[in-house]
Design an enzyme around this catalytic site. Structure first.
Site, PDB file in Angstrom:
ATOM      1  N   ARG A  59       0.815  -1.217   0.000  1.00  0.00           N
ATOM      2  CA  ARG A  59       0.000   0.000   0.000  1.00  0.00           C
ATOM      3  C   ARG A  59       0.846   1.264   0.000  1.00  0.00           C
ATOM      4  O   ARG A  59       0.405   2.317  -0.456  1.00  0.00           O
ATOM      5  CB  ARG A  59      -1.005  -0.042   1.137  1.00  0.00           C
ATOM      6  CG  ARG A  59      -2.108  -1.090   0.881  1.00  0.00           C
ATOM      7  CD  ARG A  59      -3.055  -1.256   2.052  1.00  0.00           C
ATOM      8  NE  ARG A  59      -2.419  -1.799   3.225  1.00  0.00           N
ATOM      9  CZ  ARG A  59      -2.249  -3.097   3.484  1.00  0.00           C
ATOM     10  NH1 ARG A  59      -2.682  -3.998   2.624  1.00  0.00           N
ATOM     11  NH2 ARG A  59      -1.656  -3.492   4.584  1.00  0.00           N
ATOM     12  N   GLU A  83       6.173 -10.339  14.433  1.00  0.00           N
ATOM     13  CA  GLU A  83       5.598 -10.866  15.665  1.00  0.00           C
ATOM     14  C   GLU A  83       6.002 -12.322  15.875  1.00  0.00           C
ATOM     15  O   GLU A  83       6.335 -12.731  16.980  1.00  0.00           O
ATOM     16  CB  GLU A  83       4.073 -10.725  15.622  1.00  0.00           C
ATOM     17  CG  GLU A  83       3.408 -11.060  16.933  1.00  0.00           C
ATOM     18  CD  GLU A  83       1.911 -10.798  16.897  1.00  0.00           C
ATOM     19  OE1 GLU A  83       1.267 -11.093  17.909  1.00  0.00           O
ATOM     20  OE2 GLU A  83       1.395 -10.314  15.870  1.00  0.00           O
TER      21      GLU A  83
END
Length: 181
Positions: free
Chosen positions: A64, A101
């Site tokens: 994006r 993560e």
């Protein structure tokens, strides 16, 4: 930017609960991108801090960040530099590994994407923990860029990403904030 415009931008972003996993609210900017007025206002707001200044390149983080960064580069009459996932660029590249993560990833940039001392603005749609943006800043600096700022449509301040970039002496500009993650 006036409060009504900020509110309209925030309203143009779709929130999807429990995606990609339970407890996460995904902030989907495709609705903002699909609204010509909201898209224009967002790009204008991202450009505003740099209008009239010298910005040599705008770097966008896949994917994006390409959409937003390309539009920002166009308005600033600057070149655009894509920062991509490893293995997606065809020429000589420089890469950096960064923590996710659960595990690690790598991003890369063409080794000749900027000239030493080029003033670069980093653009992406959202900043959360800041790990990806921090890696992008370090990658740009590694090839000689002066990262003058990082810009995001969305900030999730509770996750500390903007503070993480400011600790690297990178000014951060965001348009809207959402609570949570």
């Amino acid at each position: 930017m006036d409060p009504r415009t900020l509110s309209a931008l925030k309203d143009a972003i779709r929130s999807i609960p429990d995606y990609p996993k339970p407890g996460i609210v995904f902030r989907d900017i495709t609705t903002l991108l699909g609204d010509p007025g909201a898209f224009r206002r967002a790009v204008d707001a991202l450009v505003h801090p740099f209008a009239g200044g010298r910005i040599d390149r705008v770097a966008g983080i896949e994917a994006r960040g390409f959409i937003l960064g390309g539009a920002v580069a166009h308005q600033l009459s600057s070149g655009f530099v894509p920062i991509r996932k490893k293995g997606k660029l065809p020429h000589t590249t420089v890469s950096i590994a960064y923590a996710l993560e659960y595990g690690t990833d790598e991003m890369e940039i063409h080794s000749d994407a900027v000239k030493p001392g080029d003033r670069v603005v980093l653009v992406d749609d959202l900043i959360a923990t800041g790990g990806t943006a921090e890696a992008a800043v370090n990658l740009l600096r590694q090839i000689g860029a002066e990262v003058v700022a990082a810009c995001f449509v969305i900030d999730l301040p509770a996750l500390g990403g903007a503070a993480r970039l400011r600790a690297l002496d990178v000014p951060v500009f965001t348009l809207v904030e959402f609570e949570g993650h």
